[in-house]
Design a protein around this motif. Sequence first.
Motif, short mmCIF file in Angstrom:
data_model
loop_
_atom_site.label_atom_id
_atom_site.label_comp_id
_atom_site.label_asym_id
_atom_site.label_seq_id
_atom_site.Cartn_x
_atom_site.Cartn_y
_atom_site.Cartn_z
N MET A 1 5.74 -12.82 43.78
CA MET A 1 7.01 -13.03 43.07
C MET A 1 6.72 -13.30 41.59
SD MET A 1 10.28 -13.12 43.82
CE MET A 1 11.83 -13.66 43.13
N THR A 2 7.46 -12.65 40.70
CA THR A 2 7.25 -12.84 39.27
C THR A 2 8.30 -13.79 38.72
OG1 THR A 2 6.50 -10.55 39.16
CG2 THR A 2 7.00 -11.63 37.09
N SER A 3 7.87 -14.77 37.94
CA SER A 3 8.79 -15.75 37.38
C SER A 3 9.63 -15.12 36.27
CB SER A 3 8.01 -16.94 36.83
OG SER A 3 7.29 -16.56 35.67
N ARG A 4 10.72 -15.80 35.93
CA ARG A 4 11.58 -15.32 34.84
C ARG A 4 10.80 -15.32 33.53
NH1 ARG A 4 17.02 -15.09 33.37
NH2 ARG A 4 17.10 -14.23 31.27
N LEU A 92 9.73 7.43 42.68
CA LEU A 92 8.64 7.99 43.48
C LEU A 92 8.45 7.23 44.78
CD1 LEU A 92 6.03 8.58 40.62
CD2 LEU A 92 7.58 10.25 41.66
N ARG A 93 9.12 6.09 44.91
CA ARG A 93 9.09 5.25 46.11
C ARG A 93 7.67 4.85 46.52
NH1 ARG A 93 13.70 8.48 49.67
NH2 ARG A 93 15.41 8.15 48.19
N PRO A 94 6.92 4.30 45.58
CA PRO A 94 5.56 3.86 45.94
C PRO A 94 5.63 2.63 46.85
CG PRO A 94 6.10 3.14 43.72
CD PRO A 94 7.23 4.03 44.17
N ARG A 95 4.66 2.52 47.73
CA ARG A 95 4.56 1.33 48.58
C ARG A 95 3.76 0.23 47.88
NH1 ARG A 95 3.21 5.59 51.53
NH2 ARG A 95 0.99 5.03 51.44
N SER A 96 2.71 0.64 47.15
CA SER A 96 1.84 -0.32 46.50
C SER A 96 1.34 0.27 45.18
CB SER A 96 0.64 -0.66 47.40
OG SER A 96 -0.25 -1.54 46.75
N ALA A 97 1.60 -0.42 44.09
CA ALA A 97 1.22 0.07 42.78
C ALA A 97 0.11 -0.79 42.20
CB ALA A 97 2.43 0.06 41.83
N ARG A 112 8.40 -3.88 39.28
CA ARG A 112 8.74 -5.19 39.85
C ARG A 112 10.26 -5.32 40.01
NH1 ARG A 112 4.68 -8.64 40.62
NH2 ARG A 112 2.75 -8.42 39.42
N ASN A 113 11.01 -4.87 39.02
CA ASN A 113 12.47 -4.96 39.12
C ASN A 113 13.02 -4.12 40.27
OD1 ASN A 113 12.72 -6.75 37.01
ND2 ASN A 113 13.18 -5.17 35.47
N GLY A 115 11.44 -3.89 43.10
CA GLY A 115 10.93 -4.48 44.33
C GLY A 115 9.64 -3.87 44.84
N VAL A 116 8.94 -3.13 43.98
CA VAL A 116 7.68 -2.51 44.39
C VAL A 116 6.56 -3.55 44.32
CG1 VAL A 116 5.97 -0.72 43.85
CG2 VAL A 116 8.43 -0.25 43.56
N GLU A 117 5.71 -3.55 45.33
CA GLU A 117 4.55 -4.44 45.33
C GLU A 117 3.57 -3.99 44.25
OE1 GLU A 117 0.64 -5.28 48.09
OE2 GLU A 117 2.53 -4.75 49.08
N VAL A 118 3.21 -4.91 43.36
CA VAL A 118 2.34 -4.59 42.22
C VAL A 118 1.08 -5.43 42.28
CG1 VAL A 118 2.10 -4.75 39.71
CG2 VAL A 118 4.20 -3.82 40.69
N THR A 119 -0.05 -4.76 42.11
CA THR A 119 -1.34 -5.45 41.98
C THR A 119 -1.88 -5.22 40.58
OG1 THR A 119 -1.88 -5.14 44.32
CG2 THR A 119 -3.72 -5.57 42.82
#
Length: 364
Positions: A1-4, A92-97, A112-113, A115-119
């Motif tokens: 989760m990313t903070s404001r 592109l509907r990525p599952r994991s970026a 992130r906006n 809802g994509v999982e970002v590493t």
Amino acid sequence: MTSRDDRDALRHHGDVDARSGLLDFAVNVRLRRPPEWLHKRLVAALDRLGSYPTAADDLAARRAVAERHGRAEDEVLPLAGAAEGFALLPALRPRSAALIHPSFTEPELALRNAGVEVTRVPLDPDEGYRLRPEEVPEEADLVVLGNPTNPTSVLHSADAIRSLARPGRVLVVDEAFADAVPGERESLAAERVPGLLVLRSLTKMWGLPGLRIGYALGSPELLERLTRLRPHWPVGTLGLEALIGCCEPAALLESEQAAAEIAGYRDELITALDTVSGVEVLRPAAAPFLLLRVPEGERVRELLRERGVAVRRADTFPGLDGRHLRVAVRSPEDNAELVAALRGVLGSREAAGSAATTREATTE
């Protein structure tokens, strides 16, 4: 989760650091206005604003870009600035970026906006932020990086970037500053690597931040996926006209000459910055900007503003902190003013060395 607070940092851009009346080293745009030939071309196109852009207009722009890069017309997608390309990535509907950092933050914010999982894949400053493909998670089906990279000015090798391609993975390379590199070396714009999506911008080289125009290069299938939810007429008449003009041979020659000039100015600026006490310049640098590390960077930035100079804070880039500042490469005259202002704030290495010698002699 990313903070404001984290997302606010990702939204930060250099134009916020610049202010009217300041000598601007915060924004990486080469010209304060388009060159005269481009200005005239855009003015002449104003009479066509009473009509919607046509399919023929779009085709002419795609054909011009395709010829510039040795691609097919259906491998080109005009964009409302490269930033639109980042905003389209969730389609592109990525599952994991996986995002290589430090780098431009718009792709991460858009993902992130959505809802994509970002590493985040952090690069090591002790290795000059060199790309290490083996650090990218194998499961990532979307990988994003810049080349040359904003804000580090690092130019990754094309071979290292190619090695990130995988079946089922989209590899996004932000080449917004590639035309500022002499010979556009290490660019993948002309290559048909499976899953490769290259994003380009006209903003930086041609002084067009207010027009919002760029383009994407990739397979027709990939571009179709990218534009699934795109509205009609996303790129206006003036943007399409700019694309055509900036891909003509005379413009490409001007761009190449400008890139060589920028490289010379950058090398001169690095030499001058090496004389300023406490300033560390990340090198080798390949882009029209430099990443600096200075003591008390926030205080230095504010003191420079008081002296009439704007630089870009860099602590908003993942992996960097308050000691980091980014400065654009300008003309020799403007660069001299930046160096003089930094010396006024931090002093010179020569003076610092003399003071140290004096202290040593006094204590003997």
